[in-house]
Design a protein around this motif. Structure first.
Motif, PDB file in Angstrom:
ATOM      1  N   VAL A 418       0.865  -1.191   0.000  1.00 52.88           N
ATOM      2  CA  VAL A 418       0.000   0.000   0.000  1.00 52.88           C
ATOM      3  C   VAL A 418       0.902   1.241   0.000  1.00 52.88           C
ATOM      4  O   VAL A 418       1.733   1.391   0.896  1.00 52.88           O
ATOM      5  CB  VAL A 418      -0.922   0.020   1.250  1.00 52.88           C
ATOM      6  N   PRO A 419       0.760   2.097  -1.001  1.00 56.86           N
ATOM      7  CA  PRO A 419       1.652   3.261  -1.051  1.00 56.86           C
ATOM      8  C   PRO A 419       1.355   4.278   0.049  1.00 56.86           C
ATOM      9  O   PRO A 419       0.200   4.640   0.257  1.00 56.86           O
ATOM     10  CB  PRO A 419       1.376   3.866  -2.426  1.00 56.86           C
ATOM     11  N   THR A 420       2.402   4.702   0.740  1.00 60.93           N
ATOM     12  CA  THR A 420       2.245   5.692   1.816  1.00 60.93           C
ATOM     13  C   THR A 420       3.315   6.778   1.686  1.00 60.93           C
ATOM     14  O   THR A 420       4.128   6.957   2.598  1.00 60.93           O
ATOM     15  CB  THR A 420       2.402   5.016   3.197  1.00 60.93           C
ATOM     16  N   PRO A 421       3.323   7.507   0.565  1.00 65.19           N
ATOM     17  CA  PRO A 421       4.393   8.491   0.378  1.00 65.19           C
ATOM     18  C   PRO A 421       4.439   9.551   1.481  1.00 65.19           C
ATOM     19  O   PRO A 421       5.523   9.957   1.903  1.00 65.19           O
ATOM     20  CB  PRO A 421       4.068   9.120  -0.984  1.00 65.19           C
ATOM     21  N   GLY A 422       3.270   9.966   1.970  1.00 65.37           N
ATOM     22  CA  GLY A 422       3.248  11.011   2.997  1.00 65.37           C
ATOM     23  C   GLY A 422       3.770  10.511   4.336  1.00 65.37           C
ATOM     24  O   GLY A 422       4.662  11.123   4.935  1.00 65.37           O
ATOM     25  N   PHE A 423       3.219   9.384   4.799  1.00 69.33           N
ATOM     26  CA  PHE A 423       3.682   8.813   6.075  1.00 69.33           C
ATOM     27  C   PHE A 423       5.185   8.509   6.003  1.00 69.33           C
ATOM     28  O   PHE A 423       5.923   8.748   6.952  1.00 69.33           O
ATOM     29  CB  PHE A 423       2.964   7.487   6.371  1.00 69.33           C
ATOM     30  N   SER A 424       5.611   7.946   4.857  1.00 68.78           N
ATOM     31  CA  SER A 424       7.010   7.521   4.739  1.00 68.78           C
ATOM     32  C   SER A 424       7.951   8.718   4.691  1.00 68.78           C
ATOM     33  O   SER A 424       9.003   8.712   5.340  1.00 68.78           O
ATOM     34  CB  SER A 424       7.202   6.673   3.479  1.00 68.78           C
ATOM     35  N   ALA A 425       7.572   9.733   3.919  1.00 69.13           N
ATOM     36  CA  ALA A 425       8.430  10.921   3.831  1.00 69.13           C
ATOM     37  C   ALA A 425       8.546  11.579   5.200  1.00 69.13           C
ATOM     38  O   ALA A 425       9.617  12.063   5.580  1.00 69.13           O
ATOM     39  CB  ALA A 425       7.864  11.913   2.811  1.00 69.13           C
ATOM     40  N   ALA A 426       7.443  11.584   5.925  1.00 71.61           N
ATOM     41  CA  ALA A 426       7.471  12.227   7.244  1.00 71.61           C
ATOM     42  C   ALA A 426       8.410  11.471   8.188  1.00 71.61           C
ATOM     43  O   ALA A 426       9.206  12.090   8.907  1.00 71.61           O
ATOM     44  CB  ALA A 426       6.059  12.278   7.825  1.00 71.61           C
ATOM     45  N   LEU A 427       8.333  10.154   8.151  1.00 78.88           N
ATOM     46  CA  LEU A 427       9.208   9.374   9.036  1.00 78.88           C
ATOM     47  C   LEU A 427      10.677   9.525   8.624  1.00 78.88           C
ATOM     48  O   LEU A 427      11.564   9.656   9.476  1.00 78.88           O
ATOM     49  CB  LEU A 427       8.796   7.896   9.048  1.00 78.88           C
ATOM     50  N   ALA A 428      10.926   9.542   7.315  1.00 80.01           N
ATOM     51  CA  ALA A 428      12.307   9.704   6.845  1.00 80.01           C
ATOM     52  C   ALA A 428      12.879  11.056   7.292  1.00 80.01           C
ATOM     53  O   ALA A 428      14.042  11.159   7.696  1.00 80.01           O
ATOM     54  CB  ALA A 428      12.365   9.580   5.320  1.00 80.01           C
ATOM     55  N   TYR A 429      12.033  12.076   7.250  1.00 81.23           N
ATOM     56  CA  TYR A 429      12.455  13.414   7.687  1.00 81.23           C
ATOM     57  C   TYR A 429      12.814  13.384   9.173  1.00 81.23           C
ATOM     58  O   TYR A 429      13.851  13.889   9.592  1.00 81.23           O
ATOM     59  CB  TYR A 429      11.309  14.386   7.420  1.00 81.23           C
ATOM     60  N   TYR A 430      11.943  12.752   9.934  1.00 80.38           N
ATOM     61  CA  TYR A 430      12.162  12.658  11.385  1.00 80.38           C
ATOM     62  C   TYR A 430      13.455  11.895  11.689  1.00 80.38           C
ATOM     63  O   TYR A 430      14.292  12.348  12.472  1.00 80.38           O
ATOM     64  CB  TYR A 430      10.949  11.960  12.004  1.00 80.38           C
ATOM     65  N   ASP A 431      13.627  10.757  11.029  1.00 80.32           N
ATOM     66  CA  ASP A 431      14.821   9.952  11.292  1.00 80.32           C
ATOM     67  C   ASP A 431      16.092  10.649  10.799  1.00 80.32           C
ATOM     68  O   ASP A 431      17.143  10.538  11.431  1.00 80.32           O
ATOM     69  CB  ASP A 431      14.676   8.565  10.640  1.00 80.32           C
ATOM     70  N   ALA A 432      15.982  11.362   9.694  1.00 78.28           N
ATOM     71  CA  ALA A 432      17.164  12.068   9.175  1.00 78.28           C
ATOM     72  C   ALA A 432      17.570  13.192  10.118  1.00 78.28           C
ATOM     73  O   ALA A 432      18.758  13.383  10.412  1.00 78.28           O
ATOM     74  CB  ALA A 432      16.882  12.620   7.779  1.00 78.28           C
TER      75      ALA A 432
END
Ligand code: 6PG
Length: 477
Positions: A418-432
Motif C-alpha cells: 500500500v503506497p504511503t508516500p506522505g507517512f514515509s516521507a514524514a518518518l524519513a524526515y524525522y529519522d534524518a
C-alpha cells in the motif's frame, strides 16, 4: 451614502465576502464586469444589509468613502492585473486595494511595489475557508503596509472567524507579499493533511479490511481526540456518503484522479528555491500528479505486488489505533516543514512573521483549522525562537510515544504494497533530522572524486580536496 468598503468580482467568494461585510453592518459597494451579477446580488441578498450597486468602475470608486478600501476577488494572474490597471488610475494616494484571491506572493510583491509609487496601498490578502468561510467567517491573512492594516484591521477582525477563545482569525502577517506567502503555505499544508488522511483511509481499507462507512466511524472517533479538525470531520462525511445512482459508497464511484489549482505546487517550488525540505508537502503534490497519469497507471497495472506470504493477518482494531498514531506523528512533521518554510520566507524577505500569530489565526475559519493549531500557537508563544516544532517538548514527547506504531504501520504498508508516500516521507524526515551522521559525507566524497568540489572536515577548519586520481593525498583547497 458612501460605502466603507467595496468588492469587485462577484463570483461566489466575492459575493459571500461582500455579504459578510454587509451583515456586519458595513455599507458595501459592489461591482462586477457583467452588471447582471451585481443586480442579482442586491436583489437576492439586499435585505441582509446595505449595498450600493455600481455599474461602472467610476461609479464604484465614487461610492467609496476615503481613503478607499477596494477588495478585488478575481482570478489570480492576468485577470488580477487587468482589474488593477482598470482601477488604479481612478484612485488617490492613501487608497487601498485588497487582493483577496490566491495570488502568487511574487506577483503581490511586484504589484505592491508598483502601486506604492502612486501612494496606493496594495494589500495582498490570503482568505481561507471556501464559500462558507467567506460568508460566515474566514481566516484572513493580510500582507501590505502597517498603515493599511490600521485602517482595515478592525473591519477584517469583525468579519473573520473567531477561534474557540474568541480571538479573531486575522492578523497583519507582514509587509508586501507576506500574507499571500502564508496562504500559499497554508494550502501546501492542506495538501499534506489531505494526503495523510487519504493514506490512513487506504490503510484502514486495504490492510485492516474496514468498509468506507466503518472508516467514517473511525474518523468520527478520531475527531473527538487530538486529531479534531475540519478535514477529519468532512472526511467522515464524504466516506459515509452513498451514491444515490448506484447505491455504492461515494468514494468508489468517483474517479481517483486528484486535481489541483497550483498553490500546493507553488509551496514546493518556493521551498526548493529557499532550500527548505518540505518533503511531506512535496509528496502530497506528487501523489496528485501521479493519480492523474491515467495511461502510465494503466500500463503499470500488471506489475508484481507482494507475494502471499507477505500478506499478514492484522488485528483490525489494534491496527486502526496505530494508524491514528502514524497520522498524528506525520501531521506534526508536515506542520514542522510548513512552519520552516514560513520562517525561511520571512528571513529572505524581511517580513518578521510571528509564527505563533499565524498558528493562532489558522485555529478557525480556514480549511486546516484544528485543535492541534492551538498547541502550535502555545509552542511558539512559549518559545518564539523555537528552531523547529519538533524541538517543542510536547510535540517531541508525542512523537516519541507514537513512533513505534508509526514504524509498524509502515512495515505493514510496505509488506502489503500500500503506497504511503506522505507517512514515509514524514518518518524519513524525522529519522534524518535526529541522525547522528548522514550519508551526506559520502555524497561530499563522491562530489570531490568526480568534480574536485572539495569538502570540509569534522576535525579542522578549511576546505579540502583529495587527489583521487593520484596518490590520494589531501590538499587544502
Ligand atoms: C482555502 C482553500 C482554497 C481552495 C484551494 C483548493 O484555503 O479556502 O485552500 O484556497 O479550495 O485553492 O486548492 P486545489 O484546487 O489546488 O486543491
Amino acid at each position: 451614502t458612501s460605502a466603507q468598503i467595496g468588492v469587485t468580482g462577484l463570483a461566489v467568494m466575492g459575493r459571500n465576502l461582500a455579504r459578510n461585510f454587509a451583515r456586519n453592518g458595513y455599507t458595501v459597494a459592489v461591482h462586477n464586469r457583467t452588471v447582471a451579477k451585481t443586480n442579482a446580488l442586491v436583489e437576492e441578498f439586499g435585505h441582509e444589509g446595505s449595498f450600493v450597486a455600481a455599474e461602472t468602475a467610476k461609479e464604484f470608486v465614487a461610492a467609496l468613502e476615503r481613503p478607499r478600501r477596494l477588495v478585488i476577488m478575481v482570478k489570480a494572474g492576468e485577470p488580477t492585473d487587468a482589474v488593477i490597471q482598470e482601477f488604479a488610475p481612478l484612485l488617490e494616494p492613501g487608497d487601498m486595494i485588497i487582493d483577496g484571491g490566491n495570488a502568487h506572493f511574487a506577483d503581490t510583491r511586484r504589484r505592491e511595489r508598483e502601486l506604492r509609487g502612486q501612494g496606493i496601498h496594495f494589500v495582498g490578502t490570503g482568505v481561507s475557508g471556501g464559500e462558507e468561510g467567506a460568508l460566515n467567517g474566514p481566516s484572513i491573512m493580510p500582507g501590505g503596509s502597517p498603515e493599511s492594516y490600521e485602517s482595515l484591521g478592525p473591519m477584517l477582525e469583525k468579519i473573520s472567524a473567531k477561534a474557540a477563545d474568541g480571538a479573531p482569525c486575522v492578523t497583519h502577517v507582514g509587509p508586501d507579499g507576506a500574507g499571500h506567502f502564508v496562504k500559499m503555505v497554508h494550502n501546501g499544508i492542506e495538501y499534506a493533511d489531505m494526503q495523510l488522511i487519504g493514506e490512513a483511509y487506504q490503510l484502514l481499507r486495504d490492510v485492516a479490511g474496514y468498509s468506507p462507512s466503518q472508516i467514517a466511524d473511525i474518523f468520527r472517533t478520531w475527531n473527538t481526540g487530538r486529531l479534531d479538525s475540519y478535514l477529519i470531520e468532512i472526511t467522515a462525511e464524504v466516506l459515509s456518503h452513498v451514491d444515490a445512482a448506484t447505491g455504492k459508497p461515494f468514494v468508489d464511484v468517483v474517479e481517483d484522479r486528484a486535481e489541483q489549482k497550483g498553490t500546493g505546487r507553488w509551496t514546493v517550488q518556493i521551498a526548493l528555491d529557499l532550500g527548505v525540505p518540505v518533503s511531506g508537502i512535496a509528496e502530497a503534490v506528487f501523489a496528485r500528479s501521479l493519480s492523474g497519469h491515467a495511461d502510465l497507471r494503466a500500463a503499470s497495472r500488471g506489475l508484481a505486488g507482494p507475494t502471499a506470504q507477505q500478506l499478514d493477518e492484522v488485528d483490525a482494531a489494534a491496527f486502526a489505533d496505530r494508524v491514528e498514531q502514524a497520522l498524528y506523528a506525520s501531521k506534526i512533521v508536515s506542520y514542522t516543514q510548513g512552519f520552516h518554510e514560513i520562517t525561511a520566507g520571512s528571513d529572505e524577505y524581511d517580513w518578521n512573521i510571528d509564527l505563533g500569530a499565524v498558528a493562532s489565526i489558522w485555529r478557525g475559519g480556514c480549511i486546516i483549522r484544528a485543535a492541534f493549531l492551538d498547541r502550535i500557537r502555545a509552542a511558539y508563544d512559549t518559545r518564539p525562537d523555537l528552531p523547529s516544532l519538533l524541538s517543542d517538548d510536547t510535540f517531541a514527547q508525542e512523537i516519541a510515544a507514537a513512533q513505534d506504531d508509526w514504524r509498524e504501520v509502515l512495515v505493514a504498508a510496505t509488506r502489503q504494497g500500500v503506497p504511503t508516500p506522505g507517512f514515509s516521507a514524514a518518518l524519513a524526515y524525522y529519522d534524518a533530522l535526529r541522525a547522528e551522521r548522514l550519508p551526506a559525507a559520502l555524497t561530499q566524497g563522491q562530489r570531490d572524486f568526480f568534480g574536485a568540489h572539495t569538502y570540509r572536515r569534522t576535525d579542522r577548519e578549511g576546505s579540502f580536496h583529495t587527489l583521487w586520481g593520484d596518490d590520494r593525498s589531501e590538499v587544502e583547497a
